[in-house]
Scaffold this motif. Structure first.
Motif, PDB file in Angstrom:
ATOM      1  N   MET A   1       0.839  -1.201   0.000  1.00 22.50           N
ATOM      2  CA  MET A   1       0.000   0.000   0.000  1.00 22.50           C
ATOM      3  C   MET A   1       0.873   1.249   0.000  1.00 22.50           C
ATOM      4  SD  MET A   1      -3.412   0.403   2.320  1.00 22.50           S
ATOM      5  CE  MET A   1      -4.082  -1.224   2.107  1.00 22.50           C
ATOM      6  N   PRO A   2       0.491   2.270  -0.771  1.00 21.75           N
ATOM      7  CA  PRO A   2       1.316   3.485  -0.814  1.00 21.75           C
ATOM      8  C   PRO A   2       1.365   4.176   0.538  1.00 21.75           C
ATOM      9  CG  PRO A   2      -0.559   3.635  -2.344  1.00 21.75           C
ATOM     10  CD  PRO A   2      -0.728   2.391  -1.552  1.00 21.75           C
ATOM     11  N   VAL A   3       2.456   4.869   0.740  1.00 22.39           N
ATOM     12  CA  VAL A   3       2.660   5.541   2.020  1.00 22.39           C
ATOM     13  C   VAL A   3       2.979   7.003   1.746  1.00 22.39           C
ATOM     14  CG1 VAL A   3       4.270   5.712   3.965  1.00 22.39           C
ATOM     15  CG2 VAL A   3       3.397   3.478   3.254  1.00 22.39           C
ATOM     16  N   LEU A   4       2.457   7.891   2.566  1.00 23.17           N
ATOM     17  CA  LEU A   4       2.776   9.311   2.427  1.00 23.17           C
ATOM     18  C   LEU A   4       3.547   9.740   3.676  1.00 23.17           C
ATOM     19  CD1 LEU A   4       2.093  11.938   0.674  1.00 23.17           C
ATOM     20  CD2 LEU A   4       0.417  12.390   2.458  1.00 23.17           C
ATOM     21  N   GLU A   5       4.567  10.521   3.429  1.00 25.86           N
ATOM     22  CA  GLU A   5       5.380  10.940   4.556  1.00 25.86           C
ATOM     23  C   GLU A   5       5.401  12.465   4.657  1.00 25.86           C
ATOM     24  OE1 GLU A   5       9.547  11.220   4.513  1.00 25.86           O
ATOM     25  OE2 GLU A   5       9.015  12.088   6.450  1.00 25.86           O
ATOM     26  N   ALA A   6       5.156  12.988   5.851  1.00 27.54           N
ATOM     27  CA  ALA A   6       5.244  14.434   6.064  1.00 27.54           C
ATOM     28  C   ALA A   6       5.864  14.685   7.433  1.00 27.54           C
ATOM     29  CB  ALA A   6       3.863  15.079   5.991  1.00 27.54           C
ATOM     30  N   LYS A   7       6.946  15.423   7.437  1.00 27.27           N
ATOM     31  CA  LYS A   7       7.635  15.775   8.684  1.00 27.27           C
ATOM     32  C   LYS A   7       7.852  14.566   9.591  1.00 27.27           C
ATOM     33  CE  LYS A   7       6.921  20.603   8.619  1.00 27.27           C
ATOM     34  NZ  LYS A   7       6.100  21.704   9.069  1.00 27.27           N
ATOM     35  N   GLY A   8       8.355  13.491   9.015  1.00 27.27           N
ATOM     36  CA  GLY A   8       8.698  12.325   9.826  1.00 27.27           C
ATOM     37  C   GLY A   8       7.529  11.410  10.145  1.00 27.27           C
ATOM     38  N   THR A   9       6.280  11.823   9.834  1.00 32.02           N
ATOM     39  CA  THR A   9       5.127  10.939  10.076  1.00 32.02           C
ATOM     40  C   THR A   9       4.807  10.212   8.772  1.00 32.02           C
ATOM     41  OG1 THR A   9       4.280  12.944  11.102  1.00 32.02           O
ATOM     42  CG2 THR A   9       2.923  10.951  11.307  1.00 32.02           C
ATOM     43  N   GLU A  10       4.528   8.920   8.907  1.00 33.10           N
ATOM     44  CA  GLU A  10       4.151   8.155   7.714  1.00 33.10           C
ATOM     45  C   GLU A  10       2.716   7.679   7.863  1.00 33.10           C
ATOM     46  OE1 GLU A  10       6.654   4.930   6.711  1.00 33.10           O
ATOM     47  OE2 GLU A  10       8.173   6.202   5.803  1.00 33.10           O
ATOM     48  N   VAL A  11       1.902   7.871   6.813  1.00 32.89           N
ATOM     49  CA  VAL A  11       0.532   7.349   6.858  1.00 32.89           C
ATOM     50  C   VAL A  11       0.263   6.519   5.612  1.00 32.89           C
ATOM     51  CG1 VAL A  11      -0.513   9.153   8.292  1.00 32.89           C
ATOM     52  CG2 VAL A  11      -0.402   9.462   5.821  1.00 32.89           C
ATOM     53  N   GLU A  12      -0.656   5.565   5.782  1.00 30.11           N
ATOM     54  CA  GLU A  12      -1.024   4.697   4.661  1.00 30.11           C
ATOM     55  C   GLU A  12      -2.096   5.354   3.809  1.00 30.11           C
ATOM     56  OE1 GLU A  12      -1.934   0.392   5.013  1.00 30.11           O
ATOM     57  OE2 GLU A  12      -1.075   0.695   7.004  1.00 30.11           O
ATOM     58  N   LEU A  13      -1.969   5.196   2.491  1.00 31.81           N
ATOM     59  CA  LEU A  13      -2.998   5.658   1.555  1.00 31.81           C
ATOM     60  C   LEU A  13      -3.582   4.432   0.859  1.00 31.81           C
ATOM     61  CD1 LEU A  13      -1.096   8.589  -0.234  1.00 31.81           C
ATOM     62  CD2 LEU A  13      -2.522   8.724   1.809  1.00 31.81           C
ATOM     63  N   ASN A  14      -4.847   4.514   0.425  1.00 31.87           N
ATOM     64  CA  ASN A  14      -5.388   3.396  -0.365  1.00 31.87           C
ATOM     65  C   ASN A  14      -4.976   3.563  -1.832  1.00 31.87           C
ATOM     66  OD1 ASN A  14      -7.145   5.211  -1.566  1.00 31.87           O
ATOM     67  ND2 ASN A  14      -8.946   4.554  -0.413  1.00 31.87           N
ATOM     68  N   ASP A  15      -5.421   2.651  -2.680  1.00 27.57           N
ATOM     69  CA  ASP A  15      -4.968   2.669  -4.072  1.00 27.57           C
ATOM     70  C   ASP A  15      -5.377   3.938  -4.816  1.00 27.57           C
ATOM     71  OD1 ASP A  15      -3.794   0.264  -3.701  1.00 27.57           O
ATOM     72  OD2 ASP A  15      -5.486  -0.909  -4.482  1.00 27.57           O
ATOM     73  N   GLU A  16      -6.436   4.584  -4.348  1.00 32.02           N
ATOM     74  CA  GLU A  16      -6.888   5.823  -4.997  1.00 32.02           C
ATOM     75  C   GLU A  16      -6.261   7.074  -4.373  1.00 32.02           C
ATOM     76  OE1 GLU A  16     -11.200   5.815  -6.575  1.00 32.02           O
ATOM     77  OE2 GLU A  16     -11.265   4.560  -4.800  1.00 32.02           O
ATOM     78  N   GLY A  17      -5.401   6.853  -3.378  1.00 35.78           N
ATOM     79  CA  GLY A  17      -4.691   7.986  -2.783  1.00 35.78           C
ATOM     80  C   GLY A  17      -5.380   8.629  -1.593  1.00 35.78           C
ATOM     81  N   PHE A  18      -6.476   8.009  -1.107  1.00 38.74           N
ATOM     82  CA  PHE A  18      -7.149   8.537   0.084  1.00 38.74           C
ATOM     83  C   PHE A  18      -6.502   7.948   1.336  1.00 38.74           C
ATOM     84  CE2 PHE A  18     -10.271   9.053  -3.245  1.00 38.74           C
ATOM     85  CZ  PHE A  18     -10.925  10.233  -2.934  1.00 38.74           C
ATOM     86  N   MET A  19      -6.445   8.745   2.408  1.00 41.95           N
ATOM     87  CA  MET A  19      -5.885   8.239   3.658  1.00 41.95           C
ATOM     88  C   MET A  19      -6.740   7.114   4.202  1.00 41.95           C
ATOM     89  SD  MET A  19      -4.470  11.572   5.724  1.00 41.95           S
ATOM     90  CE  MET A  19      -4.551  10.724   7.294  1.00 41.95           C
ATOM     91  N   VAL A  20      -6.093   6.073   4.700  1.00 41.92           N
ATOM     92  CA  VAL A  20      -6.827   4.912   5.216  1.00 41.92           C
ATOM     93  C   VAL A  20      -7.459   5.230   6.574  1.00 41.92           C
ATOM     94  CG1 VAL A  20      -6.574   2.510   5.960  1.00 41.92           C
ATOM     95  CG2 VAL A  20      -5.394   3.311   3.900  1.00 41.92           C
ATOM     96  N   ASP A  21      -6.704   5.952   7.402  1.00 44.75           N
ATOM     97  CA  ASP A  21      -7.200   6.273   8.744  1.00 44.75           C
ATOM     98  C   ASP A  21      -7.259   7.795   8.903  1.00 44.75           C
ATOM     99  OD1 ASP A  21      -7.706   6.666  11.387  1.00 44.75           O
ATOM    100  OD2 ASP A  21      -5.948   5.587  12.134  1.00 44.75           O
ATOM    101  N   SER A  22      -8.482   8.343   8.851  1.00 48.20           N
ATOM    102  CA  SER A  22      -8.596   9.812   8.838  1.00 48.20           C
ATOM    103  C   SER A  22      -8.215  10.433  10.175  1.00 48.20           C
ATOM    104  CB  SER A  22     -10.014  10.232   8.434  1.00 48.20           C
ATOM    105  OG  SER A  22     -10.912   9.952   9.477  1.00 48.20           O
ATOM    106  N   SER A  23      -8.130   9.610  11.236  1.00 52.40           N
ATOM    107  CA  SER A  23      -7.763  10.171  12.540  1.00 52.40           C
ATOM    108  C   SER A  23      -6.273  10.527  12.585  1.00 52.40           C
ATOM    109  CB  SER A  23      -8.119   9.193  13.657  1.00 52.40           C
ATOM    110  OG  SER A  23      -7.262   8.071  13.593  1.00 52.40           O
ATOM    111  N   GLN A  24      -5.504  10.010  11.624  1.00 53.70           N
ATOM    112  CA  GLN A  24      -4.061  10.315  11.596  1.00 53.70           C
ATOM    113  C   GLN A  24      -3.760  11.660  10.939  1.00 53.70           C
ATOM    114  OE1 GLN A  24      -2.822   6.781   9.400  1.00 53.70           O
ATOM    115  NE2 GLN A  24      -1.734   6.071  11.218  1.00 53.70           N
TER     116      GLN A  24
END
Lengths: 105, 173
Positions: A1-24
């Motif tokens: 699964m794609p991952v997005l990184e910002a200022k040292g935090t990494e979050v998972e994105l789904n295949d369409e580029g939406f964040m998997v967990d919106s609380s992050q």
């Protein structure tokens, strides 16, 4: 699964580029998502839309459709398309860390 | 003389996987003027714009009613000859049935946050969708540019429509 990184935090994105967990979601991630989606630097008007989407989704349990955003956020339809030229229906939710809206309008 | 049939080699037999290209432009032909046939085209075109897909709409024949000032707020559901209404055709023909059915549908649409047709046309215009009226249908129904809502970009021919639909997926409704 794609991952997005910002200022040292990494979050998972789904295949369409939406964040998997919106609380992050953080404002820094919104900037990174906007950069990734070709929206560029976020202005005060973008933030008005993002803040509305986050608050509305928290209240209703689902991301708002575009008509709802234009009716309630104070940002009219025409401007929404200028702020998110490649499709405000998806991009407003995406940058706000929310899932893809189910609304057709 | 014998003919020898050779089996194609395995790799020649496999069809290449077609590349999936995203839709970039949809062209919707709106040919009907009933409420239930007007909405699908308008909603699809709007959904396209919301996803960043270009949208062109061509209003022809009874579809002209959807962009005509006098009729835009008065589109009806057909209660006769519409098997999906689930009422006997004889009843559907009674005076007032069409108005009642149309009002019920409009109320249900509002509940789903789907705006009236006039507002849908405004939203489409603001979204950057291009709206065109069919010249031939305009001549046939004796309508002029002034009869149409201001969101209509132009009155064009069918050939113009295809020129403006370059690279588009065309939907006929």
């Amino acid at each position: 699964m794609p991952v997005l990184e910002a200022k040292g935090t990494e979050v998972e994105l789904n295949d369409e580029g939406f964040m998997v967990d919106s609380s992050q979601w953080t404002p820094e991630l919104a900037e990174a998502l906007a950069e990734k989606e070709g929206i560029g630097a976020l202005t005060e008007r973008h933030w008005k839309v993002i803040t509305f989407c986050r608050e509305d989704a928290a209240q209703n349990g689902q991301p708002p459709g575009l008509r709802r955003i234009s009716k309630l956020s104070g940002v009219p339809t025409k401007e929404l398309y200028q702020l998110f030229p490649k499709g405000p229906g998806k991009l407003a939710a995406k940058v706000s860390g929310l899932p893809k809206p189910k609304a057709c309008i | 003389m014998s003919t020898q049939i050779t089996e194609p080699r395995a790799e020649e037999n496999v069809a290449p996987t077609p590349a999936r290209t995203p839709i970039e432009h949809v062209s919707v032909i709106v040919s009907k003027g009933t409420l239930d046939m007007a909405y699908p085209g308008l909603i699809l075109a709007n959904a396209a714009r919301m996803s960043g897909i270009d949208a062109t709409l061509f209003f022809t024949f009874w579809g002209l009613d959807v962009i005509t000032k006098k009729s835009i707020d008065h589109l009806h559901v057909a209660t006769v000859g519409n098997p999906s209404m689930h009422i006997p055709t004889m009843l559907g023909g009674l005076p007032g049935m069409e108005s009642v059915a149309s009002e019920v549908m409009k109320k249900q649409m509002e509940k789903l946050d789907i705006p009236p047709v006039r507002e849908m046309i405004e939203i489409l215009y603001d979204s950057g969708a291009k709206l065109y009226a069919c010249q031939m249908a305009m001549d046939m129904f004796k309508r002029t540019r002034e009869d149409l809502v201001p969101q209509v970009e132009d009155v064009i021919s069918a050939m113009d429509f295809f020129d403006k639909s370059e690279g588009a997926q065309v939907l006929f409704i």
